[in-house]
Design a protein around this motif. Sequence first.
Motif, PDB file in Angstrom:
ATOM      1  N   VAL A  19       0.842  -1.200   0.000  1.00 38.35           N
ATOM      2  CA  VAL A  19       0.000   0.000   0.000  1.00 38.35           C
ATOM      3  C   VAL A  19       0.890   1.267   0.000  1.00 38.35           C
ATOM      4  CG1 VAL A  19      -1.731   1.315   1.292  1.00 38.35           C
ATOM      5  CG2 VAL A  19      -1.930  -1.165   1.101  1.00 38.35           C
ATOM      6  N   ARG A  20       2.003   1.224   0.714  1.00 47.35           N
ATOM      7  CA  ARG A  20       2.903   2.381   0.805  1.00 47.35           C
ATOM      8  C   ARG A  20       4.000   2.323  -0.265  1.00 47.35           C
ATOM      9  NH1 ARG A  20       4.942   2.497   6.817  1.00 47.35           N
ATOM     10  NH2 ARG A  20       6.116   4.278   5.947  1.00 47.35           N
ATOM     11  N   GLY A  21       4.092   1.214  -1.045  1.00 50.41           N
ATOM     12  CA  GLY A  21       5.102   1.097  -2.109  1.00 50.41           C
ATOM     13  C   GLY A  21       6.462   0.720  -1.576  1.00 50.41           C
ATOM     14  N   ILE A  22       6.528  -0.042  -0.506  1.00 54.27           N
ATOM     15  CA  ILE A  22       7.783  -0.511   0.065  1.00 54.27           C
ATOM     16  C   ILE A  22       7.769  -2.030  -0.027  1.00 54.27           C
ATOM     17  CG2 ILE A  22       9.243  -0.573   2.119  1.00 54.27           C
ATOM     18  CD1 ILE A  22       7.923   2.005   3.035  1.00 54.27           C
TER      19      ILE A  22
ATOM     20  N   THR B 156      -5.165 -17.498  -1.335  1.00 54.09           N
ATOM     21  CA  THR B 156      -3.923 -18.024  -0.736  1.00 54.09           C
ATOM     22  C   THR B 156      -3.860 -17.663   0.745  1.00 54.09           C
ATOM     23  OG1 THR B 156      -2.803 -17.763  -2.852  1.00 54.09           O
ATOM     24  CG2 THR B 156      -1.409 -18.002  -0.899  1.00 54.09           C
ATOM     25  N   TYR B 157      -4.217 -16.397   1.050  1.00 56.18           N
ATOM     26  CA  TYR B 157      -4.212 -15.959   2.447  1.00 56.18           C
ATOM     27  C   TYR B 157      -5.195 -16.768   3.288  1.00 56.18           C
ATOM     28  CZ  TYR B 157      -5.449 -13.111   6.487  1.00 56.18           C
ATOM     29  OH  TYR B 157      -5.739 -12.686   7.757  1.00 56.18           O
TER      30      TYR B 157
ATOM     31  N   MET C  60      -2.025  -6.145  -5.123  1.00 57.46           N
ATOM     32  CA  MET C  60      -1.216  -7.109  -4.368  1.00 57.46           C
ATOM     33  C   MET C  60      -1.573  -7.061  -2.880  1.00 57.46           C
ATOM     34  SD  MET C  60       2.922  -7.264  -4.078  1.00 57.46           S
ATOM     35  CE  MET C  60       3.733  -8.483  -3.039  1.00 57.46           C
ATOM     36  N   ALA C  61      -1.792  -5.824  -2.391  1.00 54.10           N
ATOM     37  CA  ALA C  61      -2.161  -5.691  -0.980  1.00 54.10           C
ATOM     38  C   ALA C  61      -3.493  -6.371  -0.677  1.00 54.10           C
ATOM     39  CB  ALA C  61      -2.213  -4.216  -0.618  1.00 54.10           C
ATOM     40  N   ARG C  62      -4.436  -6.207  -1.610  1.00 53.43           N
ATOM     41  CA  ARG C  62      -5.739  -6.860  -1.399  1.00 53.43           C
ATOM     42  C   ARG C  62      -5.605  -8.377  -1.443  1.00 53.43           C
ATOM     43  NH1 ARG C  62      -7.698  -2.270  -4.308  1.00 53.43           N
ATOM     44  NH2 ARG C  62      -7.341  -3.330  -6.292  1.00 53.43           N
TER      45      ARG C  62
END
Length: 244
Positions: free
Chosen positions: A1-4, A31-32, A22-24
């Motif tokens: 979400v923060r691009g790190i 998988t989660y 990807m965050a979602r």
Amino acid sequence: VRGIYKNSEGLFTIEGEPDLEMARNLLHGDTYHKAKAKIMKPIDEFFTLLEWRTTNELNSVHQRYQAIISIITVLTLITIGFAIYTFFQLKRRVIHPLSLLEAGAQTIRKGNYSYHINITSQDEVGSLAQAFNSMARSVEQHTDRLKEAQEHFQQLLEAAPDGFVVVNDNGTIVLANAQMEKLFGYTKEQIIGNQIEMLLPVYLKEKHAALREQYFKKPRHISMEMKPDLSARHADGSLIPVEI
């Protein structure tokens, strides 16, 4: 979400554009959820087994508790029943017979010597009741004989040509005949129950009371034949000659 993002060493040092997709997927993707379910399954099984064992233990404890309560209740009821049974047995075998004995003693004390206690038990209380009835019969027989003797003595007094007065050791007049009424001018009802000194001259009352008390402490035969001057007091106050 923060691009790190992670570097090759697994540290979040690489900066880039945020990837919301990807965050979602990381938080809400299949998988989660599969990984979470895999991790949580043994934990859920553990807690299910723990709850089942805890429930069984609680049910077992509750059943034992209920069994103990039931046993205590039954023992309490048995104790109460035994106490009530013992009380009624004690009342029937001891308290009630003793009440009858007390009532019989009070009845005999009032002069009813024909009273009979109806206790037929073959124990100590029954033996006591039989002894009480035997004593009452004996007292009644002696009383009847005493009454007969007293009546006979009274008849002899009444048949005597002289006036007679009989006193007890307290100097109280207990018997008198009809000739006494003519001699002293009193009725029997007026003198019976009074002191003999009421029939004496005033000057002799105190002296005679002392002599009478002394005599009854040590009774003996005293001849009054040599004392012709014995006098008594008539109801009208005059003096009359008497013999003792």
